[in-house]
Scaffold this active site. Structure first.
Site, PDB file in Angstrom:
ATOM      1  N   LYS A 196       0.846  -1.214  -0.067  1.00 59.68           N
ATOM      2  CA  LYS A 196      -0.088   0.017  -0.093  1.00 59.68           C
ATOM      3  C   LYS A 196       0.915   1.454  -0.081  1.00 59.68           C
ATOM      4  CE  LYS A 196      -3.945   0.357   2.497  1.00 59.68           C
ATOM      5  NZ  LYS A 196      -4.730   0.078   3.960  1.00 59.68           N
TER       6      LYS A 196
HETATM    7  O1  G3P Z   1      -7.615   1.141   5.906  1.00 61.71           O
HETATM    8  C1  G3P Z   1      -7.818   2.147   5.026  1.00 61.71           C
HETATM    9  C2  G3P Z   1      -9.329   2.584   5.215  1.00 61.71           C
HETATM   10  O2  G3P Z   1     -10.434   1.757   5.301  1.00 61.71           O
HETATM   11  C3  G3P Z   1      -9.440   3.309   6.716  1.00 61.71           C
HETATM   12  O3  G3P Z   1     -10.848   3.648   7.059  1.00 61.71           O
HETATM   13  O4  G3P Z   1     -12.463   4.540   8.874  1.00 61.71           O
HETATM   14  O5  G3P Z   1     -10.081   4.782   9.046  1.00 61.71           O
HETATM   15  O6  G3P Z   1     -11.226   6.213   7.375  1.00 61.71           O
HETATM   16  P1  G3P Z   1     -11.007   4.818   8.167  1.00 61.71           P
END
Ligand code: G3P
Length: 219
Positions: free
Chosen positions: A84
Site C-alpha cells: 500500500k
Molecule cells: O484502512 C483504510 C481505510 O479503510 C481506513 O478507514 O475508517 O480509518 O477512514 P477509516
C-alpha cells in the site's frame, strides 16, 4: 467481488476467515500500531492464515527513495502481499518504477477521480478510494465511486477499485451496486452485513410452529 477485512486483529481474522467469505486483509500503520508485538510477525501470521488472500501492507517511509526500498522489502515478505502506497504526487515516479518491476501495488488515500486516473495510467493493481473520510467533511464520498468505475471502464484500464473507509453497511451495499472489485470493511461491519433480525425472527417462528408437531426425528 472480494471482501477484505480492514484490521490487523488476528482473533477477528481467525473468527471470520472460517466463513470462507474473507478474500484478504488490509492493514495500515494505524491498525498495526494497536497490536502487541512486532508488526512484521503479525503480517507474516496473517499471510500464513490466508495464503490465497490479498494482504495489503502499507509503507511507513515518507522520503521516496526510502519508500521504494521499504516497498521492495515488504513485497518480499510473502507472495500474497500487496504494497500500500499513499496517492501522493511525490511518489508517482516510485509507483511507476514498482509497477514496472511487477510489484503488486494498492494505492491508498485516493479521494478524487483525477487521482484515480493518474494511478490507472501508471497501471497499479488496486486503488483504494476512501468514502468515510469525505463524509467526515460532510461531503458525499460515495459519489466518486461510480465516477471512478465509469472512468476505468470507459478508458479500458485494468486497475481494480477497492472501496475503503467504509463506515456503514449502507456504504458497502452502495459500493457493491456501483460495481467495485473489492471492499475492505471492519469486522464489525462484516458481522452487521451477514446478520438480519428478520432472518432470526423467521427461524424462531419456523421452530415454534414445527415444535407443535412434537416430532423428534425428521426426516
Ligand atoms: O484502512 C483504510 C481505510 O479503510 C481506513 O478507514 O475508517 O480509518 O477512514 P477509516
Amino acid at each position: 467481488m472480494k471482501i477484505f477485512l480492514d484490521t490487523a486483529d488476528i482473533e477477528h481474522i481467525k473468527k471470520l476467515a472460517v466463513t470462507g467469505l474473507i478474500d484478504g486483509i488490509t492493514t495500515n500503520p494505524s491498525n498495526l500500531s494497536s497490536i502487541k508485538g512486532n508488526p512484521k510477525d503479525r503480517i507474516l501470521e496473517i499471510c500464513r492464515l490466508l495464503p490465497h488472500g490479498h494482504i495489503s501492507v502499507e509503507v511507513t517511509e515518507l522520503e521516496p527513495e526510502k519508500l521504494y526500498i521499504q516497498a521492495k522489502k515488504i513485497a518480499q515478505l510473502s507472495d500474497n502481499i500487496w504494497v500500500k502506497i499513499p496517492c501522493h504526487a511525490h511518489y508517482y515516479p516510485v509507483i511507476k518504477k514498482l509497477v514496472e518491476e511487477e510489484v503488486k501495488i494498492n494505492i491508498t488515500l485516493v479521494f478524487t477521480v483525477l487521482q484515480a486516473l493518474m494511478m490507472c495510467k501508471l497501471g497499479v493493481y488496486y486503488i483504494s478510494p476512501f468514502i468515510g473520510r469525505w463524509e467526515d467533511l460532510d461531503v458525499d464520498g460515495m459519489q466518486y465511486i461510480p465516477q471512478m468505475r465509469h472512468m476505468i471502464d470507459f478508458y479500458g484500464f485494468e486497475t481494480k477499485i477497492l472501496a475503503a473507509s467504509i463506515r456503514t453497511v449502507q456504504h458497502m451495499h452502495d459500493a457493491l451496486l456501483e460495481g467495485v472489485d473489492a471492499v475492505t470493511i471492519s469486522p464489525e461491519i462484516f458481522e452487521k452485513a451477514i446478520t438480519h433480525h428478520l432472518t432470526d425472527q423467521g427461524i424462531e417462528k419456523f421452530t415454534k410452529d414445527w415444535r407443535r408437531l412434537e416430532i423428534n426425528n425428521f426426516p
